[in-house]
Motif scaffolding. Structure first.
Motif, short mmCIF file in Angstrom:
data_model
loop_
_atom_site.label_atom_id
_atom_site.label_comp_id
_atom_site.label_asym_id
_atom_site.label_seq_id
_atom_site.Cartn_x
_atom_site.Cartn_y
_atom_site.Cartn_z
N GLU A 27 -31.87 -35.58 -6.07
CA GLU A 27 -31.43 -36.20 -7.31
C GLU A 27 -32.38 -35.88 -8.46
O GLU A 27 -31.98 -35.84 -9.62
N ALA A 28 -33.65 -35.67 -8.13
CA ALA A 28 -34.65 -35.34 -9.15
C ALA A 28 -34.75 -33.83 -9.39
O ALA A 28 -35.62 -33.39 -10.14
N GLY A 29 -33.88 -33.05 -8.76
CA GLY A 29 -33.88 -31.61 -8.98
C GLY A 29 -34.87 -30.84 -8.14
O GLY A 29 -35.22 -29.71 -8.48
N ILE A 30 -35.32 -31.43 -7.03
CA ILE A 30 -36.30 -30.78 -6.16
C ILE A 30 -35.69 -30.65 -4.78
O ILE A 30 -35.25 -31.64 -4.18
N GLU A 31 -35.66 -29.44 -4.25
CA GLU A 31 -35.06 -29.19 -2.95
C GLU A 31 -36.12 -29.23 -1.85
O GLU A 31 -37.11 -28.50 -1.90
N VAL A 32 -35.91 -30.09 -0.86
CA VAL A 32 -36.76 -30.11 0.33
C VAL A 32 -36.18 -29.08 1.30
O VAL A 32 -35.12 -29.29 1.88
N VAL A 33 -36.87 -27.95 1.47
CA VAL A 33 -36.31 -26.83 2.23
C VAL A 33 -36.63 -26.91 3.71
O VAL A 33 -35.99 -26.21 4.52
N SER A 34 -37.60 -27.72 4.10
CA SER A 34 -37.90 -27.88 5.52
C SER A 34 -38.64 -29.19 5.74
O SER A 34 -39.36 -29.67 4.85
N VAL A 35 -38.45 -29.78 6.92
CA VAL A 35 -39.13 -31.01 7.29
C VAL A 35 -39.71 -30.84 8.69
O VAL A 35 -38.99 -30.50 9.63
N ALA A 36 -41.01 -31.07 8.82
CA ALA A 36 -41.65 -31.12 10.13
C ALA A 36 -42.09 -32.56 10.35
O ALA A 36 -42.82 -33.12 9.52
N SER A 37 -41.62 -33.19 11.44
CA SER A 37 -41.87 -34.61 11.61
C SER A 37 -42.19 -34.96 13.05
O SER A 37 -41.71 -34.31 13.99
N ARG A 38 -43.02 -35.99 13.23
CA ARG A 38 -43.25 -36.63 14.51
C ARG A 38 -42.81 -38.09 14.34
O ARG A 38 -43.61 -38.93 13.91
N PRO A 39 -41.54 -38.40 14.62
CA PRO A 39 -41.01 -39.72 14.30
C PRO A 39 -41.73 -40.84 15.05
O PRO A 39 -41.89 -40.78 16.27
N ARG A 40 -42.15 -41.85 14.27
CA ARG A 40 -42.73 -43.07 14.83
C ARG A 40 -42.31 -44.24 13.97
O ARG A 40 -42.02 -44.07 12.78
N LEU B 129 -43.01 -48.16 12.22
CA LEU B 129 -44.09 -48.67 11.39
C LEU B 129 -45.26 -49.17 12.22
O LEU B 129 -46.43 -48.89 11.91
N GLU B 130 -44.98 -49.90 13.27
CA GLU B 130 -46.05 -50.45 14.09
C GLU B 130 -46.83 -49.34 14.80
O GLU B 130 -48.05 -49.42 14.94
N GLN B 131 -46.15 -48.30 15.25
CA GLN B 131 -46.82 -47.16 15.88
C GLN B 131 -47.73 -46.45 14.89
O GLN B 131 -48.85 -46.04 15.23
N ASN B 132 -47.28 -46.30 13.65
CA ASN B 132 -48.11 -45.65 12.63
C ASN B 132 -49.34 -46.49 12.32
O ASN B 132 -50.44 -45.95 12.12
N LYS B 133 -49.18 -47.81 12.27
CA LYS B 133 -50.33 -48.67 11.99
C LYS B 133 -51.38 -48.59 13.09
O LYS B 133 -52.58 -48.70 12.84
N ALA B 134 -50.93 -48.40 14.33
CA ALA B 134 -51.85 -48.41 15.48
C ALA B 134 -52.38 -47.03 15.84
O ALA B 134 -53.18 -46.89 16.77
N ALA B 135 -51.96 -46.01 15.11
CA ALA B 135 -52.32 -44.63 15.47
C ALA B 135 -53.81 -44.37 15.29
O ALA B 135 -54.48 -44.96 14.44
N ASP B 136 -54.33 -43.46 16.09
CA ASP B 136 -55.73 -43.05 16.00
C ASP B 136 -55.92 -42.14 14.79
O ASP B 136 -55.22 -41.13 14.66
#
Length: 220
Positions: free
Chosen positions: A109-122, A124-131
């Motif tokens: 919507e802002a005119g910026i194209e996200v051409v690729s996404v690399a993700s390790r889905p977790r 909120l609680e997993q992200n808070k507890a991550a090392d």
């Protein structure tokens, strides 16, 4: 000085965001009492869940109520990308496909194209507890993968997520990939200083960010 009055999100979802927005003005008034100069709706997943129109509307309402400039982490990224002439970006996150797709739609919507996404889905609680050390290595790997996946080199790399230790990662990847790397901390700080009515004082030191370095050039 950074002053925060946090939301207590239970999960990455629009329903969770809406529950917390019920107390938005209580939090805004708390910040005004502390004599802040700018108010920011923090959290990229928050703005992505709300959508761009609603995020901009909330910022406008905050300004009307307080007389202070207002924005969001995600709109700071948009402003920063436009400032550097970025139209395509790769993205690395620790979020689910749903959050990533909402973020992709917001940037489109802002005119910026996200051409690729690399993700390790977790969640909120997993992200808070991550090392933290493990997350540092993870974001380095995801950032590299995101940039190398598209058929053409993107204009920038996007590392959103305030819980990830990405400031050091961003500096490493900017040097390695020779691309601007956006983080919440750098984009939101840049937007705040760029919008400051007075001159931004710099001491000539090297900033750990291509984006922040533009502030130094603009004041010399």
């Amino acid at each position: 000085m950074l002053v925060t009055v946090p939301f207590d999100l239970a999960e990455y979802s629009l329903a969770a965001v809406d529950r917390e927005l019920a107390r938005l003005w209580e939090r805004v008034d708390s910040l005004v009492e502390r004599n802040v100069d700018r108010i920011v709706l923090a959290g990229v997943p928050v703005a992505a869940a709300l959508g761009r129109d609603r995020t901009l509307e909330i910022a406008e309402l905050i300004t009307r109520r307080t007389g202070l400039p207002a924005g969001s982490d995600l709109e700071s990224h948009v402003m920063a990308a436009h400032h550097l002439g970025v139209s395509t970006m790769a993205m690395a996150t620790r979020w689910s496909d749903g959050v990533n797709e909402a973020l992709r739609a917001y940037m489109a919507e802002a005119g910026i194209e996200v051409v690729s996404v690399a993700s390790r889905p977790r969640d909120l609680e997993q992200n808070k507890a991550a090392d933290p050390n493990e997350d540092h290595r993870l974001m380095l790997a995801l950032g590299r993968r995101a940039v190398r996946e598209p058929p053409a080199l993107p204009d920038a790399l996007f590392l959103p997520g305030g819980l990830g230790l990405v400031v050091d990662v961003a500096a490493i990847l900017e040097e390695e990939l020779q691309l601007p790397v956006f983080t919440n901390a750098t984009s939101t700080l840049w937007a705040a200083l760029r919008g400051h009515p007075g001159a931004v004082q710099t001491d000539g030191t090297t900033y750990p960010s291509r984006l922040l370095a533009t502030l130094a050039r603009s004041t010399q």
